[in-house]
Design a protein around this motif. Structure first.
Motif, PDB file in Angstrom:
ATOM      1  N   TYR A  77       0.850  -1.185   0.000  1.00  0.00           N
ATOM      2  CA  TYR A  77       0.000   0.000   0.000  1.00  0.00           C
ATOM      3  C   TYR A  77       0.883   1.230   0.000  1.00  0.00           C
ATOM      4  O   TYR A  77       2.078   1.167   0.295  1.00  0.00           O
ATOM      5  CB  TYR A  77      -0.938   0.002   1.210  1.00  0.00           C
ATOM      6  N   PHE A  78       0.262   2.372  -0.347  1.00  0.00           N
ATOM      7  CA  PHE A  78       1.025   3.608  -0.435  1.00  0.00           C
ATOM      8  C   PHE A  78       0.842   4.423   0.832  1.00  0.00           C
ATOM      9  O   PHE A  78      -0.275   4.711   1.245  1.00  0.00           O
ATOM     10  CB  PHE A  78       0.575   4.426  -1.648  1.00  0.00           C
ATOM     11  N   ASP A  79       1.949   4.807   1.464  1.00  0.00           N
ATOM     12  CA  ASP A  79       1.942   5.658   2.648  1.00  0.00           C
ATOM     13  C   ASP A  79       2.270   7.082   2.200  1.00  0.00           C
ATOM     14  O   ASP A  79       3.403   7.376   1.833  1.00  0.00           O
ATOM     15  CB  ASP A  79       2.986   5.170   3.659  1.00  0.00           C
ATOM     16  N   ARG A  80       1.259   7.958   2.199  1.00  0.00           N
ATOM     17  CA  ARG A  80       1.487   9.298   1.660  1.00  0.00           C
ATOM     18  C   ARG A  80       2.373  10.137   2.573  1.00  0.00           C
ATOM     19  O   ARG A  80       3.059  11.052   2.101  1.00  0.00           O
ATOM     20  CB  ARG A  80       0.168  10.007   1.388  1.00  0.00           C
ATOM     21  N   SER A  84       5.951   6.719   0.053  1.00  0.00           N
ATOM     22  CA  SER A  84       6.597   5.490  -0.405  1.00  0.00           C
ATOM     23  C   SER A  84       5.644   4.310  -0.275  1.00  0.00           C
ATOM     24  O   SER A  84       4.620   4.385   0.414  1.00  0.00           O
ATOM     25  CB  SER A  84       7.868   5.212   0.409  1.00  0.00           C
ATOM     26  N   TRP A  85       5.999   3.236  -0.949  1.00  0.00           N
ATOM     27  CA  TRP A  85       5.211   2.010  -0.878  1.00  0.00           C
ATOM     28  C   TRP A  85       5.658   1.161   0.296  1.00  0.00           C
ATOM     29  O   TRP A  85       6.852   1.052   0.579  1.00  0.00           O
ATOM     30  CB  TRP A  85       5.352   1.219  -2.173  1.00  0.00           C
ATOM     31  N   ILE A  86       4.697   0.547   0.976  1.00  0.00           N
ATOM     32  CA  ILE A  86       4.963  -0.279   2.144  1.00  0.00           C
ATOM     33  C   ILE A  86       4.424  -1.690   1.886  1.00  0.00           C
ATOM     34  O   ILE A  86       3.270  -1.854   1.462  1.00  0.00           O
ATOM     35  CB  ILE A  86       4.290   0.300   3.408  1.00  0.00           C
ATOM     36  N   GLU A  87       5.263  -2.678   2.132  1.00  0.00           N
ATOM     37  CA  GLU A  87       4.802  -4.057   2.001  1.00  0.00           C
ATOM     38  C   GLU A  87       3.809  -4.367   3.120  1.00  0.00           C
ATOM     39  O   GLU A  87       3.919  -3.861   4.231  1.00  0.00           O
ATOM     40  CB  GLU A  87       5.979  -5.024   2.087  1.00  0.00           C
ATOM     41  N   LYS A  88       2.817  -5.184   2.816  1.00  0.00           N
ATOM     42  CA  LYS A  88       1.825  -5.533   3.827  1.00  0.00           C
ATOM     43  C   LYS A  88       1.600  -7.039   3.812  1.00  0.00           C
ATOM     44  O   LYS A  88       1.739  -7.698   2.773  1.00  0.00           O
ATOM     45  CB  LYS A  88       0.519  -4.793   3.576  1.00  0.00           C
ATOM     46  N   PRO A  89       1.249  -7.617   4.949  1.00  0.00           N
ATOM     47  CA  PRO A  89       1.085  -9.072   5.020  1.00  0.00           C
ATOM     48  C   PRO A  89      -0.162  -9.577   4.301  1.00  0.00           C
ATOM     49  O   PRO A  89      -0.176 -10.685   3.776  1.00  0.00           O
ATOM     50  CB  PRO A  89       1.005  -9.346   6.523  1.00  0.00           C
ATOM     51  N   LYS A  90      -1.204  -8.761   4.262  1.00  0.00           N
ATOM     52  CA  LYS A  90      -2.461  -9.193   3.654  1.00  0.00           C
ATOM     53  C   LYS A  90      -2.495  -8.779   2.191  1.00  0.00           C
ATOM     54  O   LYS A  90      -2.290  -7.618   1.846  1.00  0.00           O
ATOM     55  CB  LYS A  90      -3.648  -8.572   4.393  1.00  0.00           C
ATOM     56  N   GLN A  91      -2.786  -9.740   1.322  1.00  0.00           N
ATOM     57  CA  GLN A  91      -2.900  -9.438  -0.092  1.00  0.00           C
ATOM     58  C   GLN A  91      -4.307  -8.950  -0.414  1.00  0.00           C
ATOM     59  O   GLN A  91      -5.283  -9.370   0.200  1.00  0.00           O
ATOM     60  CB  GLN A  91      -2.567 -10.678  -0.924  1.00  0.00           C
ATOM     61  N   SER A  92      -4.414  -8.046  -1.401  1.00  0.00           N
ATOM     62  CA  SER A  92      -5.690  -7.407  -1.669  1.00  0.00           C
ATOM     63  C   SER A  92      -5.944  -7.281  -3.166  1.00  0.00           C
ATOM     64  O   SER A  92      -5.030  -7.334  -3.988  1.00  0.00           O
ATOM     65  CB  SER A  92      -5.709  -5.989  -1.057  1.00  0.00           C
ATOM     66  N   PHE A  93      -7.236  -7.075  -3.498  1.00  0.00           N
ATOM     67  CA  PHE A  93      -7.601  -6.684  -4.846  1.00  0.00           C
ATOM     68  C   PHE A  93      -7.080  -5.270  -5.095  1.00  0.00           C
ATOM     69  O   PHE A  93      -6.663  -4.563  -4.188  1.00  0.00           O
ATOM     70  CB  PHE A  93      -9.126  -6.680  -5.016  1.00  0.00           C
ATOM     71  N   GLY A  94      -7.187  -4.811  -6.340  1.00  0.00           N
ATOM     72  CA  GLY A  94      -6.890  -3.431  -6.662  1.00  0.00           C
ATOM     73  C   GLY A  94      -5.519  -3.225  -7.262  1.00  0.00           C
ATOM     74  O   GLY A  94      -4.597  -4.009  -7.045  1.00  0.00           O
TER      75      GLY A  94
END
Length: 216
Positions: A77-80, A84-94
């Motif tokens: 996801y994007f942290d404004r 920057s982009w941050i990796e996340k444990p849960k995968q998502s649509f989009g």
């Protein structure tokens, strides 16, 4: 104007009533609008070629639908605040263009899915983009985001009420799609996303102008 575009078209994609379109010219004057209900991708292609006198390089098109389906889950996801982009444990649509719009609280995306899981209106949107693949200036737009970014401005363009009665909000969205690409092409907007290879979304204003749409 630095560009040589003469026409700016917006297309609102949905299934129940067919797709509506709205076209303005380089002085933001109304050119044409209407509804397409049969063989929609090819009919829209033919119509846009007619308006541009068979010069697809003279017309910019904004489509209110995802350009393509996802091929795999999104895992960041994007942290404004950190920009920057941050990796996340849960995968998502989009797609990442949608994640950026969500991060800036401009609008709530209808997260793009895989082809098999996409609703019919998204699949129609994919097909419209494919039908216009040889047009030089075809963009994905998000009218909900445009409304918010432009709400404190006195941006004007010619609005004709022809064909509105069949779907007022849909035709208004199509007109906003047209003015969005107009603003983007004229250098007042921005393009977000694309690092995932799944397309971008163009906006009528730059993200650094966040004073225009932030509420906090």
């Amino acid at each position: 104007m630095k560009h040589k575009l003469k026409y700016f078209a917006g297309i609102d994609v949905q299934i129940n009533r067919g797709c509506c379109y709205y076209i303005i010219e380089q002085n933001k004057k109304y050119v044409a609008s209407g509804w397409v209900k049969e063989n929609i991708p090819q009919t829209l292609r033919t119509l846009l070629l007619q308006v541009s006198n068979n010069r697809p390089d003279k017309i910019a098109v904004g489509i209110d639908a995802p350009r393509m389906p996802i091929t795999k889950w999104r895992n960041r996801y994007f942290d404004r605040k950190m920009n920057s982009w941050i990796e996340k444990p849960k995968q998502s649509f989009g797609r990442e263009c949608e994640a950026i719009i969500k991060a800036y609280n401009i609008a709530n995306p209808q997260w793009t899915k895989t082809l098999a899981e996409s609703p019919q209106w998204m699949k129609l949107g994919y097909n419209i983009f494919s039908a216009l693949e040889d047009f030089k200036h075809v963009y994905e737009v998000f009218p909900s985001a445009s409304y918010k970014m432009l709400e404190k401005e006195n941006l004007t363009y010619e609005l004709c009420l022809n064909h509105f009665i069949s779907g007022i909000k849909d035709m208004l969205d199509a007109s906003v799609a047209a003015i969005t690409v107009y603003e983007f092409v004229n250098g007042r907007g921005c393009e977000v996303g694309g690092e995932d290879g799944l397309g971008t979304i163009v906006l009528p204003r730059r993200l650094e102008d966040k004073r225009l749409y932030e509420t906090g």
